[in-house]
Motif scaffolding. Structure first.
Motif, PDB file in Angstrom:
ATOM      1  N   UNK A 111       4.768  11.468  13.990  1.00  0.00           N
ATOM      2  CA  UNK A 111       3.918  11.836  12.846  1.00  0.00           C
ATOM      3  C   UNK A 111       2.531  10.997  12.748  1.00  0.00           C
ATOM      4  N   UNK A 112       1.567  11.296  12.172  1.00  0.00           N
ATOM      5  CA  UNK A 112       0.343  10.654  12.066  1.00  0.00           C
ATOM      6  C   UNK A 112       0.192   9.410  11.545  1.00  0.00           C
ATOM      7  N   UNK A 113      -0.412   8.427  12.416  1.00  0.00           N
ATOM      8  CA  UNK A 113      -0.592   6.791  12.260  1.00  0.00           C
ATOM      9  C   UNK A 113      -1.833   6.518  12.257  1.00  0.00           C
ATOM     10  N   UNK A 114      -2.422   5.760  11.351  1.00  0.00           N
ATOM     11  CA  UNK A 114      -3.700   4.934  11.601  1.00  0.00           C
ATOM     12  C   UNK A 114      -3.449   3.744  10.966  1.00  0.00           C
ATOM     13  N   UNK A 115      -4.019   2.938  11.931  1.00  0.00           N
ATOM     14  CA  UNK A 115      -4.153   1.369  11.355  1.00  0.00           C
ATOM     15  C   UNK A 115      -5.453   0.835  11.863  1.00  0.00           C
ATOM     16  N   UNK A 116      -6.322   0.115  11.149  1.00  0.00           N
ATOM     17  CA  UNK A 116      -7.644  -0.340  11.294  1.00  0.00           C
ATOM     18  C   UNK A 116      -7.826  -1.830  11.448  1.00  0.00           C
ATOM     19  N   UNK A 117      -6.723  -2.657  11.395  1.00  0.00           N
ATOM     20  CA  UNK A 117      -6.854  -4.209  11.632  1.00  0.00           C
ATOM     21  C   UNK A 117      -5.201  -4.615  12.022  1.00  0.00           C
TER      22      UNK A 117
END
Length: 326
Positions: free
Chosen positions: A234-240
């Protein structure tokens, strides 16, 4: 079905048998022969007959020119004959032209080249030195000027058969590349569209780089690497770091406190039932001083920045009691 139209250009009376033989050969090949003596050229009433010949030459596919020892009828265009003007018209219109010169005439042409200044010399196989001048003019052309000598019509037929077979083979080869060419063109158009899109976004969001940064982060190679390690589809996004830690914590990975003094972050997932430790190491250089994920392109990505490791758990040694059971 459309057929290649091939114009036969030559003087008539001295070469009429060769013209007839070529006409037969062209029709046997399934092509259309164009000759003035068979009514293939539509003549009108408003211009001289030769002008209609030149007009027909401009719409044919190929021209086969036969140059013998007779100059033929004078053209209204300078010192050329009608036959020579037909050849010039075909060349000017970019038509495929095959020029055949009588072997004796071409041999005598070499003599002419050595004796241009001698106006008293007489030639046996030609009735006008303009024939030699025209051959010389063709030879000086930068392209489409192949000249082949002949003695009989069969010499011309054999040469044309080989040439047209080669053209057909080249056509088949180029046809196999149509798909590749279309694919390349499609990629070029896509690249152009993306370039325009990036330019548009940059101009529209000038002074507000957050949108562009968000696009780049959504395709960050670090995210793809973590998904591969964890087997996530599945789609995952983390920015920090905090968001990464929250995600890994939900999957059973706990961050090690001592990594604060190292150049890596280390998460451990201890599976007692499997007797294994699953470890993920992330280099701190991926984040800035505030813990935010840096923008990294695929070209500059270093796979060693994120590593995974599986360590077997050691079995505890059983303790031996000194107490005797009595």
């Amino acid at each position: 079905m459309a057929k290649p139209r091939i114009f036969i250009s030559s003087t008539f009376f001295d070469l009429r048998q060769i013209r007839a033989d070529l006409d037969r050969f062209i029709k046997e090949m399934g092509y259309e022969s164009v000759r003035h003596e068979t009514g293939n050229i539509p003549y009108g009433k408003d211009e001289g007959l030769e002008e209609y010949c030149y007009r027909e030459v401009s719409v044919i596919d190929m021209l086969v020119a036969i140059i013998g020892g007779r100059f033929g009828s004078n053209s209204q265009h300078g010192d050329y004959s009608v036959t020579q003007m037909e050849i010039k018209t075909a060349l000017e219109n970019g038509k495929q032209v095959y020029v055949f010169v009588d072997k004796n005439v071409y041999s005598e042409h070499q003599t002419y080249l050595l004796n241009k200044e001698n106006e008293t010399i007489r030639y046996r196989f030609t009735d006008n030195i303009q024939i030699f001048k025209f051959i010389e003019e063709i030879e000086k052309l930068p392209q489409n000027n192949t000249i082949h000598q002949f003695e009989t019509a069969q010499d011309i037929v054999l040469y044309l058969r080989e040439q047209w077979a080669g053209l057909f083979q080249r056509f088949l080869k180029e046809e196999t590349r149509v798909t590749e060419v279309n694919l390349i063109k499609g990629l070029e158009n896509t690249a152009k569209t993306l370039d325009q899109l990036v330019t548009y976004i940059t101009e529209e969001k000038k002074g507000n780089e957050s949108v562009i940064k968000e696009i780049l982060l959504s395709n960050h190679p670090a995210i793809e690497r973590m998904k591969k390690i964890l087997g996530v589809k599945y789609k995952v996004i983390f920015s920090n770091v905090q968001e990464l830690n929250t995600w890994l914590d939900a999957r059973g990975f706990k961050i090690e406190d001592y990594t604060e003094i190292l150049d890596i972050y280390l998460w451990r997932n201890r599976r007692h039932t499997l007797k294994k430790d699953y470890i993920i190491k992330v280099h701190k250089s991926l984040f800035d001083e505030f813990g935010k994920l840096k923008v990294v392109t695929e070209d500059s990505w270093d796979p060693s920045l994120i590593q995974d490791e599986i360590i077997p758990l050691e079995e505890p040694n059983p303790t031996i009691s000194d107490d005797l059971p009595f």
